[in-house]
Write a protein that holds these residues in place. Sequence first.
Motif, PDB file in Angstrom:
ATOM      1  N   ARG A 111       0.846  -1.207   0.000  1.00  0.00           N
ATOM      2  CA  ARG A 111       0.000   0.000   0.000  1.00  0.00           C
ATOM      3  C   ARG A 111       0.871   1.243   0.000  1.00  0.00           C
ATOM      4  NH1 ARG A 111      -4.331   0.213   4.650  1.00  0.00           N
ATOM      5  NH2 ARG A 111      -5.339  -1.284   3.264  1.00  0.00           N
ATOM      6  N   ILE A 150      -3.844   4.958  -1.324  1.00  0.00           N
ATOM      7  CA  ILE A 150      -4.858   5.725  -0.616  1.00  0.00           C
ATOM      8  C   ILE A 150      -4.420   7.183  -0.647  1.00  0.00           C
ATOM      9  CG2 ILE A 150      -6.090   6.113   1.540  1.00  0.00           C
ATOM     10  CD1 ILE A 150      -5.829   3.210   2.187  1.00  0.00           C
ATOM     11  N   ILE A 208      -9.317   5.647  -3.174  1.00  0.00           N
ATOM     12  CA  ILE A 208      -8.524   4.420  -3.096  1.00  0.00           C
ATOM     13  C   ILE A 208      -8.396   3.888  -4.521  1.00  0.00           C
ATOM     14  CG2 ILE A 208      -8.339   2.092  -2.170  1.00  0.00           C
ATOM     15  CD1 ILE A 208      -9.955   2.992   0.224  1.00  0.00           C
TER      16      ILE A 208
END
Length: 213
Positions: A111, A150, A208
């Motif tokens: 991420r 994100i 996202i």
Amino acid sequence: MRLRNRPGAMEKLTAHPEYVIQQPETLKGKWRGNFNNDNPVHIEIGTGKGQFIIETAKQNPHVNFVGIELQTSVLLSVLEKQLEEELPNLLLLQADAANLQEYFEEGEVGRIYLNFSDPWPKKRHEKRRLTYKTFLTTYEKVLADDGEIIFKTDNQGLFEYSLVSFSEYGAKLEDVKLDLHHSDVEDNVMTEYEEKFSKKGNRIYRAIIGFEN
């Protein structure tokens, strides 16, 4: 987030190799091993003073975090917080996001957080925006197949630009919040800027993004 120049910042950073990585290229493909576990690696590009990544690392002890910041004086503020917390799942890196592929192997990152990035509003500075297509190419390469970005900002212009950039690149918009603090999201960790702007009544935007396998 810009701070005044702090004398001796680089010297203070290099004095703590247990938290601040000095030669990140040597860890390419080996970040999990450096953390001594097999947990996923999440990175934040542009740490600000560190409120977000410190709190996120505290809440997620089974995730390895790397805070990346170009400005030494800013990263020093994060280090000072880390020296108080001594979180074993957080390392810091003074580096340019454009060079991520020099530090992370393909698919090594689970991420990427982009929090309140500099909007670079002038058209001639478009290529500096962290959601410009060349950065997206870099993110896609270091992210795992199920990895995600994100992205949060209070800047409507940057958010609109970024949604177009994601779409034109072919990325997947998995979730979009046009008013994050009045949404159903319950696990949001705020940055220093986010607290400041939201208290003024500014709307916070979040997206996202994933990539097609």
